[in-house]
Design a protein around this motif. Structure first.
Motif, PDB file in Angstrom:
ATOM      1  N   ASP A  62      45.401  74.671  86.908  1.00 53.23           N
ATOM      2  CA  ASP A  62      45.812  75.993  86.441  1.00 53.23           C
ATOM      3  C   ASP A  62      44.820  76.566  85.433  1.00 53.23           C
ATOM      4  O   ASP A  62      44.643  77.781  85.339  1.00 53.23           O
ATOM      5  N   ALA A  63      44.123  75.673  84.675  1.00 52.48           N
ATOM      6  CA  ALA A  63      43.148  76.118  83.680  1.00 52.48           C
ATOM      7  C   ALA A  63      41.776  76.387  84.292  1.00 52.48           C
ATOM      8  O   ALA A  63      40.860  76.810  83.567  1.00 52.48           O
ATOM      9  N   SER A 105      47.123  73.723  78.952  1.00 50.98           N
ATOM     10  CA  SER A 105      48.484  73.562  78.412  1.00 50.98           C
ATOM     11  C   SER A 105      48.960  72.146  78.715  1.00 50.98           C
ATOM     12  O   SER A 105      48.953  71.710  79.868  1.00 50.98           O
ATOM     13  N   LEU A 106      49.365  71.435  77.671  1.00 44.22           N
ATOM     14  CA  LEU A 106      49.809  70.058  77.826  1.00 44.22           C
ATOM     15  C   LEU A 106      51.321  70.030  78.001  1.00 44.22           C
ATOM     16  O   LEU A 106      52.068  70.313  77.066  1.00 44.22           O
ATOM     17  N   LEU A 107      51.749  69.688  79.205  1.00 47.23           N
ATOM     18  CA  LEU A 107      53.167  69.703  79.536  1.00 47.23           C
ATOM     19  C   LEU A 107      53.561  68.376  80.176  1.00 47.23           C
ATOM     20  O   LEU A 107      52.726  67.686  80.772  1.00 47.23           O
ATOM     21  N   GLY A 148      53.464  70.296  74.881  1.00 47.26           N
ATOM     22  CA  GLY A 148      53.825  71.617  74.388  1.00 47.26           C
ATOM     23  C   GLY A 148      52.693  72.344  73.695  1.00 47.26           C
ATOM     24  O   GLY A 148      52.793  73.551  73.447  1.00 47.26           O
ATOM     25  N   ALA A 149      51.613  71.622  73.390  1.00 49.48           N
ATOM     26  CA  ALA A 149      50.461  72.247  72.737  1.00 49.48           C
ATOM     27  C   ALA A 149      49.385  72.560  73.774  1.00 49.48           C
ATOM     28  O   ALA A 149      49.544  72.302  74.970  1.00 49.48           O
ATOM     29  N   LYS A 150      48.282  73.126  73.309  1.00 56.27           N
ATOM     30  CA  LYS A 150      47.129  73.379  74.166  1.00 56.27           C
ATOM     31  C   LYS A 150      45.940  72.593  73.652  1.00 56.27           C
ATOM     32  O   LYS A 150      45.762  72.450  72.445  1.00 56.27           O
ATOM     33  N   GLN A 172      41.075  76.023  78.043  1.00 55.25           N
ATOM     34  CA  GLN A 172      42.295  75.710  77.301  1.00 55.25           C
ATOM     35  C   GLN A 172      43.345  75.224  78.291  1.00 55.25           C
ATOM     36  O   GLN A 172      43.740  75.950  79.206  1.00 55.25           O
ATOM     37  N   PRO A 206      48.124  71.040  85.307  1.00 53.96           N
ATOM     38  CA  PRO A 206      47.719  72.043  84.318  1.00 53.96           C
ATOM     39  C   PRO A 206      46.197  72.193  84.250  1.00 53.96           C
ATOM     40  O   PRO A 206      45.707  73.257  83.839  1.00 53.96           O
ATOM     41  N   PRO A 211      52.122  64.041  77.916  1.00 59.88           N
ATOM     42  CA  PRO A 211      51.550  65.119  78.735  1.00 59.88           C
ATOM     43  C   PRO A 211      51.038  64.583  80.066  1.00 59.88           C
ATOM     44  O   PRO A 211      50.471  63.492  80.138  1.00 59.88           O
TER      45      PRO A 211
END
Length: 458
Positions: A298-299, A350-352, A331-333, A348, A295, A260
């Motif tokens: 974005d959070a 998002s792990l990308l 793919g998880a949070k 929260q 991300p 991530p």
């Protein structure tokens, strides 16, 4: 009471010979039950690596190349043999070892404790974490170790290191878990978060097992801190939770570990910073910069926030944060705790993986340019992550300097910002500029934290 405990332990000796010790008194008698349980799943690994011999610097010079071409054309690749250890993690032959043992190997042989020998292949490797997942090609059911949850491991626990130091054969050494959350102290190629142990680890132990008194895998031995080359009682193991994340991705068909991407720059919060911010104690990671595609941005996180937890676990260094993100998985949070204006908030995230957007537009400069063979890519988040570049960098990055680029002073990881006074944003633009009729070329290049100027004649 002490005498009574010893008597009870002596009476229980026959039972202890058949099962894993359940008390300190039993453990004083012998480590034999643990070794009998764990040792069959620890293997010796023999890897063969083909390396191309290097020529002289003159060989890269276009003028001398024509004179030196024939002598060096007869050089043959050399074979290097690598020795290490590994741990079987499933009955169907999934094995974990260190990347520096098998990552570049062309032929891998795995030898079990009972002398059975098998061929193996790399399913997934990652140089940054110094981990590789192998698959043994056999229909036989193999002995394996269970993984222990890393957050349950405590400093002071007894631990055994099992491996093949110096190629003498499988060897067991004992010690304790000396520390947790060690980062940046490794002497090997692995980076990040480690379990520290004083169980002696020597060359050849790499990829071997660090197990607890129940025979469960705590971590994969990877490196030592030493000045002499031998064990000084400071060894490092990659935690089992990260190993589990690697195995999961390998079973899903990935050949590269999808880590991530945070897209942030920051540093550990020290005592002076904590006092300035009005906090009662230091801890956490203060955000100094955020990439527009991050991300975390974005959070809702912002520069100046202090990240104190990921996935419900406290973090104090950037390496710890990346480790926690990797364990949660791409793919998880993840639930992220952070401080803002003295109050704790949650988000929260998002792990990308780092997005490969916009396209990197990889370009190899052709013979009509002044630097043929120079390979350039457009800087995007994926390139920033792969090449470990600063988040603020933009332009085109050098992935292969080529002979002419090397002569001009370019290196892998350089980011070309300007050519002949013109700002460069795309590889195709750089190729067009360098295709022009010119006698002198000047470049502004970002190399690490420095900006340097390169000038050369054509």
């Amino acid at each position: 009471m002490k005498i009574l405990a010893i008597l009870i332990a002596l009476c229980a000796a026959p039972l202890a010979a058949q099962q894993v010790p359940q008390s300190a008194a039993q453990m004083q008698l012998s480590f034999v039950p643990v070794v009998k349980q764990a040792a069959p799943a620890v293997v010796n690994i023999y890897a063969r690596i083909m390396t191309q011999p290097r020529g002289t610097p003159l060989q890269s010079d276009p003028f001398f190349e024509r004179f030196l071409r024939d002598p060096f054309a007869t050089r043959k690749p050399r074979v290097q043999n690598s020795l290490g250890s590994g741990v079987i993690l499933s009955a169907d032959g999934i094995v974990v070892s260190n990347y520096h043992v098998v990552g570049m190997a062309t032929d891998i042989r795995v030898v079990l404790n009972d002398r059975r020998e098998y061929a193996a292949r790399v399913l997934l490797g990652d140089e940054e974490s110094d981990l590789a997942i192998l698959q043994i090609d056999t229909p036989d059911a193999l002995p394996f170790l269970d993984l222990r949850a890393s957050d349950s491991v405590e400093v002071g626990e007894l631990a055994l290191a099992i491996g093949n130091p110096f190629g003498v054969g499988q060897t067991v050494s004992s010690g304790i878990v000396s520390g947790l959350a060690r980062s940046g102290g490794s002497g090997g190629s692995g980076q990040g978060y480690f379990v520290q142990t004083d169980a002696p680890i020597n060359p050849g132990n790499s990829g071997g097992a660090l197990v607890d008194t129940q025979g469960r895998l705590i971590g994969v031995n990877t490196s030592i801190l030493t000045r002499s080359g031998g064990s000084n009682g400071i060894g490092f193991a990659i935690p089992a939770d990260l190993v589990a994340a690697f195995v999961a991705q390998a079973r899903n068909g990935s050949d590269r570990f999808k880590r991530p991407w945070a897209g942030i720059s920051g540093q550990s919060l020290d005592a002076d910073m904590a006092e300035t911010m009005g906090l009662d104690r230091p801890g956490g990671i203060i955000i100094a910069g955020l990439h527009p595609a991050s991300p975390f941005l974005d959070a809702g996180l912002a520069v100046g926030d202090v990240i104190v937890g990921v996935g419900g676990v406290a973090v104090n260094t950037p390496a710890e944060m990346i480790y926690r993100m990797s364990v949660v998985g791409a793919g998880a949070k993840a639930d992220v705790s952070f401080l803002r204006r003295g109050g704790e908030e949650r988000a929260q995230v998002s792990l990308l993986a780092a997005p490969d957007i916009p396209s990197r537009e990889e370009t190899v400069l052709d013979r009509d340019t002044v630097l043929p063979g120079l390979t350039l890519v457009r800087v995007n988040p994926a390139v920033l992550d792969e090449m470990n570049l600063s988040l603020e960098v933009s332009g085109v990055a050098v992935t292969q300097p080529g002979r002419f680029g090397r002569r001009a002073g370019l290196r892998y990881g350089d980011v070309i910002l300007e050519i002949n006074g013109e700002t460069v944003t795309r590889p195709g633009q750089a190729q067009d500029i360098l295709r022009g009729d010119m006698r002198r070329v000047s470049m502004v290049v970002q190399r690490g934290a420095r900006r340097i100027g390169l000038r050369f004649r054509v």
